[in-house]
Design an enzyme around this catalytic site. Structure first.
Site, PDB file in Angstrom:
ATOM      1  N   ASP A  35       0.930  -1.196  -0.045  1.00 13.66           N
ATOM      2  CA  ASP A  35      -0.052  -0.283   0.014  1.00 13.66           C
ATOM      3  C   ASP A  35       0.896   1.179  -0.066  1.00 13.66           C
ATOM      4  O   ASP A  35       2.022   1.425   0.951  1.00 13.66           O
ATOM      5  CB  ASP A  35      -0.820   0.057   1.181  1.00 13.66           C
ATOM      6  CG  ASP A  35      -1.945   1.091   1.430  1.00 13.66           C
ATOM      7  OD1 ASP A  35      -2.942   1.122   0.742  1.00 13.66           O
ATOM      8  OD2 ASP A  35      -1.433   2.368   2.060  1.00 13.66           O
ATOM      9  N   ASP A  87      -3.870   2.800  -5.102  1.00 11.68           N
ATOM     10  CA  ASP A  87      -2.825   2.629  -4.530  1.00 11.68           C
ATOM     11  C   ASP A  87      -2.228   1.389  -3.850  1.00 11.68           C
ATOM     12  O   ASP A  87      -1.480   1.414  -3.274  1.00 11.68           O
ATOM     13  CB  ASP A  87      -2.561   3.813  -3.550  1.00 11.68           C
ATOM     14  CG  ASP A  87      -3.040   3.680  -2.264  1.00 11.68           C
ATOM     15  OD1 ASP A  87      -3.905   2.844  -1.870  1.00 11.68           O
ATOM     16  OD2 ASP A  87      -2.575   4.124  -1.170  1.00 11.68           O
ATOM     17  N   GLU A  88      -2.918   0.193  -4.033  1.00  7.51           N
ATOM     18  CA  GLU A  88      -2.510  -0.756  -3.337  1.00  7.51           C
ATOM     19  C   GLU A  88      -2.626  -2.242  -4.473  1.00  7.51           C
ATOM     20  O   GLU A  88      -3.386  -2.385  -5.232  1.00  7.51           O
ATOM     21  CB  GLU A  88      -3.147  -1.024  -2.076  1.00  7.51           C
ATOM     22  CG  GLU A  88      -4.559  -1.235  -2.144  1.00  7.51           C
ATOM     23  CD  GLU A  88      -5.133  -1.124  -0.805  1.00  7.51           C
ATOM     24  OE1 GLU A  88      -5.716  -1.771   0.101  1.00  7.51           O
ATOM     25  OE2 GLU A  88      -5.525   0.147  -0.333  1.00  7.51           O
TER      26      GLU A  88
END
Ligand code: DCP
Ligand code: CA
Ligand code: CA
Length: 633
Positions: free
Chosen positions: A18, A120-121
């Protein structure tokens, strides 16, 4: 509903990565002078300084939180740098963040199966890479181990500061460890290398969890942030879950978690251990009961999907307080803007990735004047997606009209809209083995496609392909084995057949055999979406696994004010069939939820219940010092 999956036979190595304060990092890369300064990204909306959507770690030390407005952040941190999110078409433009996420994905995906889980992960299945490392160059044989790997937090090891790196080195290199721990040790080294590579190539830091399954990896990645990694050996799972509040666990953030607390008196995930699987199944049904029994033991067989691209695209806008939309004209204006963006994005996806989106969904947040605490919500509506800005705009408006019809009551039709969003889902690849879109379309009914392979919008244009041939359309759905081609979808006469075509799960495919296929452009362009065809949703998903959006809980705002003389619904609108519409929760990609207006995020998160951070970040690590030179003293 959670689905229990058996744990795999052989141990796996799964990482969850993340990005740290992601939008802030993207803005800091654009403006390096911001590095080291307390920084937050705010929505362009100027009300009370805008809403914070990402907060850098320097600002968090002052107590700045995402839930704050810009003005509040300035009160607790007067030096905070508030960066406005980029704007296009009067709304937040998240392209630079999405693209930055893709940069990271392309690096991380090199080492194993990679699932892009949000903007974002990612999840990585590093089992093969770890097995290879273990058989070829196990940690104890390495000349040196990256400092980043030595700085791992290994649950169960005492984190006594000075000695810690030495303890971790011993753990990583222990010869007499069991195979599972050895694999995790290799995973930790691989992930540390990947994180360094991400930093060097993108200038972004990230945090990671390394465990034997996705659930534990996700929990672990949030335990030590920013720029750190946490390893979960099997021997520590019991202790980890014993202290983990149920509400922190994926899918237990909502009603199910509340029921565990109030009905079973369960406070932590570990507390579930006292219940037999029969008891849990009796209370929550077979699937959920088994799933609960499994997670209490840290068991999760959920696979890392191979998916580098989002499952859906969504864009939306909120209209808080006095900005609420009160007329059809203003709603149409914003739907047009949203559809323009969505259309651009699915067209780009088609051009770049050869993927086609099939379902258009409209969500709205709404309230009725003079109804203070009504639980009614604006129903989300879906229809088959047609490519082309104008068609998408037209369909979105029809979906809105349909939702509004269901939403208003006969004695009160004065409404306000507090959020709008449109999303494109059920995105499927054009079959592999088709070397180009143009060849895919070759030889069938000729219609317009751009030379890049994108689907054109002008029915009358037949553009030449790069080879000079006319590019033609093909029975896309027959080839994809998805659903019958457009004659059936569009005729709208035989409801039973139409129902099957709309099923989306291929149940009526065989019936197409031997028929002249319809063209894709007829599907996208020629279909006359009459109110009945667009809105008669009686055929839509009826299995248990589909969630009725109409029935989900929704928080509505009642903050509106102002003149509402024009708040009349256009009575000339065609009355749609009043059927319940359903949307498969599985079709909602977590990666787009962050892009939706907050109201809608709340609603969707209510179904998905993603886990929240287990433990706040405490200190920075070596990797964050990377940027120290730029920090202002
Ligand atoms: N985001 C958003 N609105 C939200 C949540 C997130 O716009 N309600 C955006 C901004 C974030 C990005 O998504 O930068 C990623 O969200 P995360 O929850 O991962 O949070 P951050 O990356 O900002 O911080 P952390 O370091 O805690 O992961
Ligand atoms: Ca993040
Ligand atoms: Ca995240």
């Amino acid at each position: 509903m959670p689905i229990p999956r058996p744990a795999p036979q052989a141990a796996r190595v799964i990482a969850h990565v993340d990005m740290d304060c992601f939008y802030v990092q993207v803005e800091q890369r654009k403006k390096p002078e911001l590095r080291g300064l307390p920084t937050a990204v705010v929505q362009y909306n100027a009300w009370k300084g805008g809403g914070l959507i990402a907060v850098g770690y320097e600002a968090r030390k002052f107590g700045v939180k995402r839930s704050m407005r810009g003005d509040e952040a300035k009160e607790v941190c007067p030096d905070i740098q508030l960066i406005q999110v980029p704007v296009a078409r009067g709304k937040a433009d998240l392209k630079s963040y999405r693209d930055a996420g893709s940069e990271v994905v392309s690096i991380l995906s090199a080492k194993g199966r990679c699932e892009r889980a949000s903007i974002d992960e990612v999840y990585l299945d590093l089992t093969d890479a770890a097995e290879s490392m273990l058989s070829e160059t196990p940690p104890e044989m390495l000349e040196s181990i990256e400092k980043e790997a030595l700085k791992s937090h290994v649950l169960g090891l005492t984190d006594d500061g000075k000695e810690n790196e030495e303890n971790v080195r011993r753990w990583l290199c222990q010869d007499d460890a069991d195979h599972e721990d050895k694999l995790l040790a290799c995973g930790a080294i691989i992930v540390s290398q990947l994180r360094i590579q991400v930093l060097e190539e993108t200038q972004f830091t990230c945090s990671a969890g390394i465990a034997h399954n996705k659930m534990l990896a996700k929990l672990a990645s949030a335990m030590h942030k920013p720029a750190q990694q946490t390893v979960v050996p099997t021997s520590c799972v019991k202790d980890l879950l014993a202290s983990l509040p149920v509400k922190k666990m994926k899918q237990l953030g909502g009603k199910l978690g509340s029921s565990l607390q109030s009905d079973l008196g369960v406070q932590t995930v570990g507390d579930l251990l006292q219940f037999s699987v029969e008891k849990l199944q009796e209370r929550y049904g077979t699937n959920t009961g088994s799933w609960l029994w499994n997670i209490a033991r840290g068991i999760s067989g959920e696979e890392v999907e191979s998916r580098l691209l989002p499952k859906s695209h969504g864009c939306g806008k909120t209209f808080p307080g006095p900005q609420a939309l009160k007329s059809i004209a203003s709603v149409e204006h914003w739907l047009n803007q949203l559809c323009e963006e969505l259309s651009e994005r699915i067209q780009y996806d088609l051009d770049q990735n050869k993927r086609i989106a099939h379902t258009l969904t409209l969500h709205a947040g709404a309230f009725m004047y003079n109804e203070k605490e009504s639980q009614r919500k604006f129903p989300s509506k879906s229809c088959q997606l047609r490519y082309g800005i104008a068609k998408m705009q037209e369909d979105a408006k029809k979906l809105f009209d349909s939702g509004l019809r269901d939403f208003v009551c006969p004695h009160n039709n004065r409404w306000g809209i507090t959020s709008l969003s449109v999303s494109a889902s059920k995105i499927l690849d054009i079959p592999s083995g088709t070397c180009s879109i143009s060849s895919f379309f070759q030889g069938k009914d000729c219609h317009s496609l751009s030379s890049s392979g994108s689907i054109g919008f002008n029915h009358d244009q037949s553009l030449p392909s790069p080879s000079g041939n006319k590019i033609c359309t093909t029975p896309m759905y027959d080839m994809l084995q998805l659903r019958p081609s457009c004659e059936k979808i569009c005729d709208g006469h035989d409801t039973s057949k139409q129902n099957k075509t709309l099923d989306g799960r291929g149940t009526s495919l065989k019936k197409r055999k031997g028929k002249e296929p319809g063209s894709i452009l007829r599907y996208f362009q020629g279909c006359d979406f009459s109110a009945k065809q667009v809105f008669d949703g009686s055929s839509q998903m009826n299995s248990e696994s589909y969630v009725d959006l109409d029935a989900t809980k929704h928080q509505r705002r009642h903050l509106l004010c102002g003149d509402n003389d024009n708040d009349r619904i256009h009575e000339e609108q065609t009355m749609p069939t009043r059927t319940a519409w359903h949307l498969n929760v599985e079709d909602i990609d977590p990666s787009v939820i962050d892009e939706l207006p907050l109201e809608i995020q709340r609603e969707v998160r209510g179904w998905l219940h993603p886990p929240k951070r287990v433990q706040a970040a405490k200190h920075c690590s070596q990797i964050t010092q990377y940027f120290l030179p730029a920090k202002k003293s």
